[in-house]
Design a protein around this motif. Structure first.
Motif, PDB file in Angstrom:
ATOM      1  N   TYR A  80       0.880  -1.202  -0.142  1.00  0.00           N
ATOM      2  CA  TYR A  80      -0.081  -0.197   0.114  1.00  0.00           C
ATOM      3  C   TYR A  80       0.928   1.209   0.054  1.00  0.00           C
ATOM      4  O   TYR A  80       1.948   1.168   0.521  1.00  0.00           O
ATOM      5  CB  TYR A  80      -1.208   0.119   1.277  1.00  0.00           C
ATOM      6  N   LYS A  81       0.564   2.430  -0.682  1.00  0.00           N
ATOM      7  CA  LYS A  81       1.023   3.832  -0.651  1.00  0.00           C
ATOM      8  C   LYS A  81       0.217   4.637  -0.156  1.00  0.00           C
ATOM      9  O   LYS A  81      -1.134   4.505  -0.570  1.00  0.00           O
ATOM     10  CB  LYS A  81       1.776   3.742  -1.910  1.00  0.00           C
ATOM     11  N   ILE A  82       0.670   5.978   0.088  1.00  0.00           N
ATOM     12  CA  ILE A  82      -0.067   6.845   0.206  1.00  0.00           C
ATOM     13  C   ILE A  82      -0.750   7.712  -1.072  1.00  0.00           C
ATOM     14  O   ILE A  82      -0.029   7.672  -1.852  1.00  0.00           O
ATOM     15  CB  ILE A  82       0.599   8.012   1.335  1.00  0.00           C
ATOM     16  N   THR A  83      -1.865   8.562  -1.102  1.00  0.00           N
ATOM     17  CA  THR A  83      -2.187   8.895  -2.073  1.00  0.00           C
ATOM     18  C   THR A  83      -2.203  10.459  -1.956  1.00  0.00           C
ATOM     19  O   THR A  83      -1.691  10.658  -0.968  1.00  0.00           O
ATOM     20  CB  THR A  83      -3.779   8.693  -2.257  1.00  0.00           C
ATOM     21  N   GLY A  84      -2.283  11.162  -3.098  1.00  0.00           N
ATOM     22  CA  GLY A  84      -2.206  12.658  -2.787  1.00  0.00           C
ATOM     23  C   GLY A  84      -3.095  13.099  -1.578  1.00  0.00           C
ATOM     24  O   GLY A  84      -2.813  14.166  -0.951  1.00  0.00           O
ATOM     25  N   LYS A  85      -4.314  12.489  -1.438  1.00  0.00           N
ATOM     26  CA  LYS A  85      -5.241  13.027  -0.624  1.00  0.00           C
ATOM     27  C   LYS A  85      -4.773  12.809   0.781  1.00  0.00           C
ATOM     28  O   LYS A  85      -4.922  13.535   1.738  1.00  0.00           O
ATOM     29  CB  LYS A  85      -6.649  12.498  -0.793  1.00  0.00           C
ATOM     30  N   GLY A  86      -4.009  11.531   0.814  1.00  0.00           N
ATOM     31  CA  GLY A  86      -3.375  11.255   2.181  1.00  0.00           C
ATOM     32  C   GLY A  86      -2.115  12.310   2.554  1.00  0.00           C
ATOM     33  O   GLY A  86      -2.189  12.662   3.611  1.00  0.00           O
ATOM     34  N   LYS A  87      -1.445  12.409   1.479  1.00  0.00           N
ATOM     35  CA  LYS A  87      -0.352  13.476   1.847  1.00  0.00           C
ATOM     36  C   LYS A  87      -0.711  14.636   2.260  1.00  0.00           C
ATOM     37  O   LYS A  87      -0.269  15.391   2.948  1.00  0.00           O
ATOM     38  CB  LYS A  87       0.510  13.580   0.502  1.00  0.00           C
ATOM     39  N   LYS A  88      -1.926  15.147   1.694  1.00  0.00           N
ATOM     40  CA  LYS A  88      -2.535  16.445   2.063  1.00  0.00           C
ATOM     41  C   LYS A  88      -2.974  16.469   3.285  1.00  0.00           C
ATOM     42  O   LYS A  88      -2.784  17.284   4.183  1.00  0.00           O
ATOM     43  CB  LYS A  88      -3.631  16.885   1.014  1.00  0.00           C
ATOM     44  N   ALA A  89      -3.801  15.226   3.919  1.00  0.00           N
ATOM     45  CA  ALA A  89      -4.211  15.109   5.188  1.00  0.00           C
ATOM     46  C   ALA A  89      -3.115  15.106   6.248  1.00  0.00           C
ATOM     47  O   ALA A  89      -3.294  15.688   7.252  1.00  0.00           O
ATOM     48  CB  ALA A  89      -5.116  13.949   5.290  1.00  0.00           C
ATOM     49  N   LEU A  90      -2.001  14.548   6.098  1.00  0.00           N
ATOM     50  CA  LEU A  90      -0.970  14.420   6.911  1.00  0.00           C
ATOM     51  C   LEU A  90      -0.374  15.919   7.040  1.00  0.00           C
ATOM     52  O   LEU A  90       0.082  16.213   8.166  1.00  0.00           O
ATOM     53  CB  LEU A  90       0.134  13.692   6.318  1.00  0.00           C
ATOM     54  N   LYS A  91      -0.036  16.559   5.853  1.00  0.00           N
ATOM     55  CA  LYS A  91       0.520  17.897   5.935  1.00  0.00           C
ATOM     56  C   LYS A  91      -0.521  18.698   6.796  1.00  0.00           C
ATOM     57  O   LYS A  91       0.026  19.432   7.553  1.00  0.00           O
ATOM     58  CB  LYS A  91       0.446  18.340   4.580  1.00  0.00           C
ATOM     59  N   GLU A  92      -2.019  18.725   6.708  1.00  0.00           N
ATOM     60  CA  GLU A  92      -3.061  19.507   7.314  1.00  0.00           C
ATOM     61  C   GLU A  92      -2.919  19.380   8.864  1.00  0.00           C
ATOM     62  O   GLU A  92      -2.981  20.002   9.795  1.00  0.00           O
ATOM     63  CB  GLU A  92      -3.963  19.477   6.756  1.00  0.00           C
ATOM     64  N   LEU A  93      -2.743  17.998   9.050  1.00  0.00           N
ATOM     65  CA  LEU A  93      -2.603  17.518  10.514  1.00  0.00           C
ATOM     66  C   LEU A  93      -1.256  17.724  11.333  1.00  0.00           C
ATOM     67  O   LEU A  93      -1.392  17.671  12.502  1.00  0.00           O
ATOM     68  CB  LEU A  93      -3.191  16.153  10.620  1.00  0.00           C
ATOM     69  N   GLY A  94      -0.117  17.478  10.531  1.00  0.00           N
ATOM     70  CA  GLY A  94       0.972  17.665  10.952  1.00  0.00           C
ATOM     71  C   GLY A  94       1.462  18.924  11.535  1.00  0.00           C
ATOM     72  O   GLY A  94       2.340  19.278  12.099  1.00  0.00           O
TER      73      GLY A  94
END
Length: 83
Positions: A69-83
């Protein structure tokens, strides 16, 4: 990120941790389970939850085992917003 997605990740520290791990590199459930000291089935379930939300995707869905499994663009965006 919408509130539902924020709540989805906030309800489970493990979901957030797995998403962070996917942000580093693609992962296989059994290897990640050892690293996080969790059962493989638990990590597989988290992968499926993240996939349903569009935060991760399977890179080899036809494989009978050792799905990656790999992260999607939506997942990267979520990490950035939460991190």
């Amino acid at each position: 990120m919408n509130d539902e997605l924020r709540i989805f990740l906030a309800r489970s520290k493990l979901r957030y941790k797995v998403l962070q791990e996917l942000g580093e590199k693609p992962q296989i459930a059994s290897f990640l389970a050892k690293k996080l000291k969790k059962h493989r089935e638990t990590i597989s379930r988290v992968f499926l939850d993240l996939q349903r939300e569009g935060l991760a995707e399977c890179t080899n869905p036809k494989a009978p085992s050792f799905r990656s499994y790999k992260i999607t663009g939506k997942g990267k965006k979520a990490l950035k917003e939460l991190g």
